[in-house]
Design an enzyme around this catalytic site. Structure first.
Site, mmCIF file in Angstrom:
data_model
loop_
_atom_site.group_PDB
_atom_site.id
_atom_site.type_symbol
_atom_site.label_atom_id
_atom_site.label_comp_id
_atom_site.label_asym_id
_atom_site.label_seq_id
_atom_site.Cartn_x
_atom_site.Cartn_y
_atom_site.Cartn_z
ATOM 1 N N HIS A 454 -2.357 8.144 -28.452
ATOM 2 C CA HIS A 454 -1.860 9.450 -28.899
ATOM 3 C C HIS A 454 -0.490 9.318 -29.577
ATOM 4 O O HIS A 454 -0.291 9.799 -30.703
ATOM 5 C CB HIS A 454 -1.766 10.392 -27.689
ATOM 6 C CG HIS A 454 -1.345 11.785 -28.027
ATOM 7 N ND1 HIS A 454 -2.224 12.836 -28.106
ATOM 8 C CD2 HIS A 454 -0.119 12.303 -28.310
ATOM 9 C CE1 HIS A 454 -1.567 13.935 -28.432
ATOM 10 N NE2 HIS A 454 -0.282 13.634 -28.552
ATOM 11 N N GLU A 455 0.453 8.665 -28.895
ATOM 12 C CA GLU A 455 1.800 8.528 -29.460
ATOM 13 C C GLU A 455 1.800 7.607 -30.684
ATOM 14 O O GLU A 455 2.579 7.818 -31.618
ATOM 15 C CB GLU A 455 2.761 7.998 -28.395
ATOM 16 C CG GLU A 455 2.932 8.909 -27.178
ATOM 17 C CD GLU A 455 3.405 10.299 -27.553
ATOM 18 O OE1 GLU A 455 4.089 10.443 -28.592
ATOM 19 O OE2 GLU A 455 3.077 11.259 -26.826
#
Length: 637
Positions: A454-455
């Site tokens: 996600h990051e």
């Protein structure tokens, strides 16, 4: 001729003796002491007296309630049956206890109102009842407990409340609560205020008018009656006002807007009158009202408490006083607020607050100056570059920068360092922006992998889109209340405008995390909730407020009340039709879908880079912006 006695009367001697004992007790208990300590002791004494008298009053009431009131006929029947254990006979009542009706039960206290009966004593003696006859009534105890004690309790409670509300100076001083800054206090000057150069320049003119009011009068002008400092919280409005008083060398009357409003009606107006009266007597001087919005709110709102609004009465008195005093006497009125939108228009007109000075968030150079001011007494390591720290804190106000410097010192002390290093400032900034690290919040391998992907999606899209701000740090260490990771971007330079392309790039960056999850795992998770909220808000602002929709055109839709300096939005006034609302929803959805499609293409094209960045993030947990750029360059080569 009769001789007059040289001795005072017995009541007078008793009064003098009691007075001497009271004065001696006050002296030994420290009740005569001046200052906060004496006030605290006197307030405590009143509180103790309240507790003691309340206890006695409740005990007396409890004793009365314990006695069960029975008819006189039932009492006579109990005497005849031998169930009365003991009795006390007076002219008004008969009280006592009844024997237990069964084994294991306790006696029952009773009370009854008797009829005149000469045979009662004989009957009591016949049944072996222990009884006592008391002549006279208990009027004295009734007077004490039914009248005197309640009155004293109410008086003590009223006095205690009044002393708390007036700082221990008594009820008659309730309308006089203005604090004047002592001359012995440490003076604050403009040298103690970093940044805000434009505000300081305008305030220097106020200082000149205070020091030499005849200068402007010689030209036929007058000094401004009022100066209003407006700006976000923490920008130094109160500090600037104190600096003006310190530079001018005049008395400084400081009061908060909330201190005008109390429980009693009329107190606010009385304090306004007292404030300006003290100012006239000490001219030249400065009156400073902090948080002016507490009393300066626009009139005409809902009527409260039977049609009387104490706040409006206080505001009316303030308007009258500002109209009435002569500016030539050298009294300057300053005030501060971070909600100028709600102030009454009559308060802001010329002749009252003539000048409005904006104390805005500091720019880069101002942040450097503020950091130098707050770190001048700190031991800094050689690697600390305050300009770099200032570049990494865009949007920080003076209070935030002071907090960051102090947090860095705390982190250095925690690590037993001899000086504060750059790493300590980095950790302090991360703590302020994202919250403290939650090392106890352990993620399993699957969750850790998902957060890393996600990051990585956020970071990769931020580096690829043309107007994205550079990535400074990516972390998958949980922080704050709910964040499981964060991607920190820092601007290269201060910007005050955003183009349509920049807003679309921001939407793409926000959607990068969710799209990366879908690409790698085939589905998204709840971790993208905040990203979707921010992306939807940007898209709706583009359509409704910025006119960036070709279908709807360059128009604004909806009117929302905003508090600019507090970043707070009120209720929205809907000024468009249902058909327009559907068009707005379609345009917002179109912007989001275009952003999603764009991000899918970017991440699909750079899938190898995404996987490498996610693997590096899982391994190190914290990755710098340089490492992110290195991974992108390596994958491209």
């Amino acid at each position: 001729m009769a001789k007059h006695s040289q001795h005072s009367s017995p009541p007078r001697k008793l009064f003098d003796t009691l007075n001497d004992l009271w004065q001696r007790a006050k002296s030994e208990a420290g009740l005569s002491a001046e200052g906060p300590e004496g006030t605290r002791r006197r307030n405590n004494l009143i509180l103790y007296l309240l507790l003691v008298l309340s206890t006695l009053y409740l005990l007396n009431g409890y004793q009365t309630l314990r006695n069960e009131e029975i008819p006189y006929s039932e009492f006579l029947k109990a005497v005849a049956e031998g169930r009365v254990e003991q009795a006390v006979v007076t002219e008004q009542t008969i009280s006592g206890t009844l024997k237990p009706e069964a084994e294991g039960e306790s006696t029952r206290p009773f009370i009854t109102v008797p009829l005149w009966n000469h045979e009662l004593a004989a009957e009591l003696e016949k049944k072996g009842v222990k009884y006592t006859v008391r002549y006279g009534s208990n009027w004295f105890s009734s007077l004490i407990f039914n009248w005197i004690v309640p009155i004293v309790l109410l008086t003590l409670f009223w006095t205690w409340m009044a002393r708390r509300m007036t700082g221990g100076r008594g009820f008659l001083s309730i309308g006089k609560k203005t604090r004047i800054q002592a001359d012995t206090a440490a003076k604050v000057t403009f040298g103690d205020v970093a940044g805000a150069d434009e505000a300081k320049q305008e305030l220097r003119e106020t200082i000149e008018f205070l020091q030499n009011p005849t200068r402007i009068q010689s030209l036929g002008g007058r000094m401004p009656k009022g100066v209003l400092l407006v700006g976000p919280p923490g920008t130094g409005k109160t500090l600037l006002a104190r600096a003006v008083a310190g530079e001018a060398g005049v008395p400084f009357f400081n009061i908060s807007g909330s201190e005008f409003i109390e429980l009693f009606v009329g107190v606010g107006a009385a304090r306004v009158r007292d404030l300006f009266e003290q100012a006239r007597q000490n001219a030249p001087c400065i009156i400073f009202i902090d948080e002016l919005d507490a009393i300066g709110r626009s009139r005409g709102g809902p009527v409260v408490m039977g049609g009387h609004d104490e706040r409006e009465q206080t505001l009316n008195q303030l308007l009258t006083e500002m109209d009435g005093f002569d500016p030539s006497v050298g009294v300057a009125v300053m005030a501060a607020t971070n909600r100028p939108e709600i102030l009454d228009k009559a308060l802001l007109r010329s002749g009252r607050f003539d000048r409005q000075i904006v104390v805005d968030k500091p720019g880069l150079e101002d942040r450097v100056s503020i950091l130098k001011l707050h770190t001048r007494k700190m031991k800094l390591a050689a690697d600390v570059d305050l300009r770099v720290v200032a570049q990494r804190t865009p949007g920080f106000v003076g209070a935030d920068l002071a907090n960051a410097a102090n947090e860095a010192a705390i982190i250095a002390v925690r690590a037993n360092k001899a000086a504060i290093g750059m790493a300590d400032f980095e950790a302090a900034i991360d703590r302020i922006l994202a919250g403290p690290e939650k090392k106890s919040r352990l993620l399993n391998d699957a969750e850790k992998h998902r957060v890393a992907v996600h990051e990585s999606g956020h970071a990769l899209v931020a580096e690829i889109v043309p107007t994205g701000q550079p990535v400074h740090k990516v972390s998958i260490i949980p922080r704050g209340a709910a964040a499981l990771g964060f991607t920190l971007q820092l601007p290269v330079e201060e910007k005050f405008l955003s183009t349509e392309q920049e807003l679309k790039d921001q939407i793409a960056i926000l959607l990068g995390g969710r799209t990366a999850e879908e690409l790698v795992f085939g589905e998204s998770s709840s971790g993208a909730q905040n990203d979707l909220e921010k992306a939807s808000e940007i898209a709706r602002t583009m359509v409704c407020s910025l006119g960036m929709s070709k279908v709807l055109g360059p128009l604004t839709y909806g009117r929302r009340q905003q508090l600019a300096y507090l970043s707070v939005e009120g209720a929205e006034e809907r000024n468009f039709s249902e058909e327009t609302a559907r068009l707005i929803d379609n345009e917002v959805r179109k912007l989001i879908e275009e952003g999603l499609q764009r991000v899918r293409e970017i991440l699909t094209h750079h899938r190898v880079t995404l996987d490498r960045l996610a693997a590096l993030l899982r391994e190190k947990e914290v990755v710098s912006g340089e490492d992110v750029k290195a991974v992108i360059r390596e994958a491209a080569s």
